[in-house]
Design a protein around this motif. Structure first.
Motif, PDB file in Angstrom:
ATOM      1  N   ASP A   1       0.830  -1.203   0.000  1.00 39.41           N
ATOM      2  CA  ASP A   1       0.000   0.000   0.000  1.00 39.41           C
ATOM      3  C   ASP A   1       0.871   1.263   0.000  1.00 39.41           C
ATOM      4  O   ASP A   1       1.796   1.380   0.799  1.00 39.41           O
TER       5      ASP A   1
ATOM      6  N   ARG B   1      -0.771   5.206   2.749  1.00 37.73           N
ATOM      7  CA  ARG B   1      -0.821   5.445   4.184  1.00 37.73           C
ATOM      8  C   ARG B   1       0.584   5.584   4.763  1.00 37.73           C
ATOM      9  O   ARG B   1       1.525   4.945   4.295  1.00 37.73           O
TER      10      ARG B   1
ATOM     11  N   ARG C   1       0.314   0.405   7.326  1.00 36.24           N
ATOM     12  CA  ARG C   1       0.270   0.050   5.907  1.00 36.24           C
ATOM     13  C   ARG C   1       0.153  -1.456   5.732  1.00 36.24           C
ATOM     14  O   ARG C   1       0.756  -2.224   6.467  1.00 36.24           O
TER      15      ARG C   1
END
Length: 554
Positions: free
Chosen positions: A209, A212, A216
């Protein structure tokens, strides 16, 4: 100089000679066909490049002609075959000499032709790009839920540090869309080491990801063996099979690794070339569709329309980044070839791709997610000139369709990525830039129809993200955010809590000449006081026990 061959061929029985030579030629062509992926880089330019066609085509025709021709008489001729003479007849050595001579001549001619042909190709591509691009009055809306928070280098360090594969490794990272709609850095889980590359299979894909700062997710789909995949040698590898099944196309872009309904896939954008005969023969790149590889080794070759309609590929990047780079790089030629020449060119309305400083960690085009989960390739253009760093135009190429739009600043000076990174460093004099922290990966974002540059501050070892800093391309205002929620709220144009945001005037803000920075004994900043051009403050130390009244100067 090419020798005169008239009367130089020996008399042979034509039928048996040609039959033998043609049989050997067919066998050689059959072998090359079986091994065609190995010669793809040589054959494709012969078909889709004027210089390649001239050099390769003429040389091959001469070589085939001499191969089929009878042996050459060498009596009375000084033929020095060198080491080749140990293995080849004098006639074969002479024929090789003739082929080499022809090759050298065509290389010289091809080089001379490539200069005007290259400029004409760039002008054609620029005209086509501008005619297919739609001007827009404002910036498109950003997808506030999918900010590019995690730089590639940080994702690579964190992801590789979170996985443990004894016989496999993670391949190069690229940007893909996860099944929940977020953007992720994607990796192929490739065999590691010569033995495993020869015998083992790609183990699946991994998604990390990028949206974030904290909590994550790193998801490994590592239980899916790819029959054809990345990091696998020869006929088991993706590259070999792609070129075997669709030879006359280019695979410039890296694979996009992603999942659909829990199944891992890889997509390869394809770039073709199109011949243009006027004003002189040249070729320009075009989108040739893409290839979708499934774990079972099935390769589905898709036209651009088929790729856009494919359910598995929905939301992914389909259009080649290579094509976008070529299109944006050609725009310096949009007002003609002469206009951009160094000495005689007027350079009227000439633009070039804005430069990023060394260490930025990314390149243009930038890949960002616009509203509606539509990935876009964004390129910032600056006016021609060594000292020009303000933005002139911004191009948006839809990563799904290849459709292009552009915003023109109409003379308004907008800060470019290089200057934005400098503002981030200047706004924080307490950080040990270069020694402890660096500013990386500026990407453009659009908030309330304003352009901001979104950079990240990370430690030099790329182990984490310190903060995200946004710089307004118009005012130069810098905003530092510490949490994912703050970044998402800021991108959505919402108010951000004071605890989550730190704002500072730009170093070159109007009315500010310099700052007085007050620090404690540990070097931590306590207060920053702006000082105007006409202000002449004096700094005086006043003990706390002394009142303001009796502390005035005598």
């Amino acid at each position: 100089m090419i020798p005169d061959l008239s009367g130089r061929f020996e008399t042979v029985s034509t039928g048996p000679h040609l039959a033998k030579r043609i049989a050997l030629l067919v066998a050689a062509c059959g072998l090359l066909y079986v091994l065609r992926p190995l010669v793809h880089g040589l054959v494709y330019p012969i078909v889709y490049s004027p210089t390649g066609l001239l050099v390769g085509g003429v040389t091959i025709l001469v070589a085939v002609g001499l191969w089929l021709a009878p042996p050459l008489r060498t009596e009375g001729r000084d033929v020095d075959g060198g080491s080749l003479g140990l293995f080849l007849s004098d006639s074969a050595v002479l024929k090789l000499y003739l082929v080499g001579t022809i090759f050298g001549i065509t290389v010289l001619i091809g080089f001379l032709y490539s200069v005007p042909a290259g400029m004409v190709a760039e002008a054609t591509l620029a005209d086509r790009t501008m005619s297919d691009s739609e001007p827009i009055d404002g910036f498109p809306e950003i997808n506030a839920d999918n900010p590019r928070i995690v730089p590639r280098a940080v994702a690579d360090v964190q992801t590789r540090g979170s996985t443990s594969y004894r016989t496999h490794r993670l391949g190069p990272s690229d940007i893909a869309r996860a099944e929940d709609g977020t953007l992720a850095w994607s990796y192929a889980i490739e065999p590691d080491g010569p033995r495993n590359k020869l015998l083992s299979n790609q183990r699946g894909v991994l998604l990390s990801d990028m949206t974030r700062m904290e909590n994550r997710s790193i998801t490994a789909y590592d239980d899916q063996q790819f029959a054809v995949g990345e990091g696998m040698y020869l006929q088991r590898g993706a590259d070999w099979n792609l070129k075997s099944t669709d030879f006359l196309t280019r695979y410039y872009d890296d694979a996009v690794e992603f999942t659909h309904n829990g199944t891992a896939y890889m997509y390869y954008p394809k770039t073709g070339h199109e011949w243009q005969l006027t004003p002189i023969p040249h070729t320009v790149p075009v989108w040739d569709g893409g290839a979708l590889i499934s774990p079972d080794g099935t390769i589905t070759h898709l036209t651009p329309q088929q790729a856009q309609e494919n359910e598995i590929l929905e939301g992914q990047r389909l259009y080649p980044l290579y094509n976008t780079e070529r299109e944006m790089g050609s725009l310096g030629f949009r007002n003609g070839i002469i206009n951009q020449l160094p000495v005689v060119g007027a350079h009227e309305n000439e633009v070039e791709v804005a430069e990023l400083p060394a260490g930025a960690g990314n390149n243009q085009p930038f890949v960002i997610d616009l509203d509606g989960e539509r990935m876009s390739y964004v390129t910032a253009m600056e006016p021609y000139g060594e000292d020009s760093r303000g933005l002139d135009e911004i191009f948006f190429v839809d990563a799904t369709t290849g459709e292009s739009r552009y915003f023109a600043s109409e003379g308004e000076t907008l800060t470019g990525p290089e200057r934005a990174m400098g503002i981030v460093r200047s706004a924080d004099s307490q950080t040990g830039w270069g020694d402890n922290f660096v500013v990386v990966e500026p990407v453009p974002v659009f908030i309330n129809d304003e352009l901001w540059w979104h950079s990240k501050v990370v430690p030099t070892d790329n182990t984490d993200i310190s903060r995200n800093v946004f710089v307004n391309a118009d005012s130069g205002e810098a905003v530092s955010l510490m949490t994912t929620e703050a970044v998402q709220s800021f991108l959505a144009g919402e108010d951000v809590d004071d605890e989550q945001v730190e704002t500072e005037p730009a170093p070159d803000s109007e009315g500010v000449d310099y700052y007085i920075v007050i620090t404690d004994s540990n070097g931590q900043e306590i207060e920053r006081i702006p000082v105007g051009p006409d202000e002449n403050p004096t700094i005086e130390y006043v003990p706390a026990s002394q009142t303001a009244e009796n502390s005035s100067a005598p």
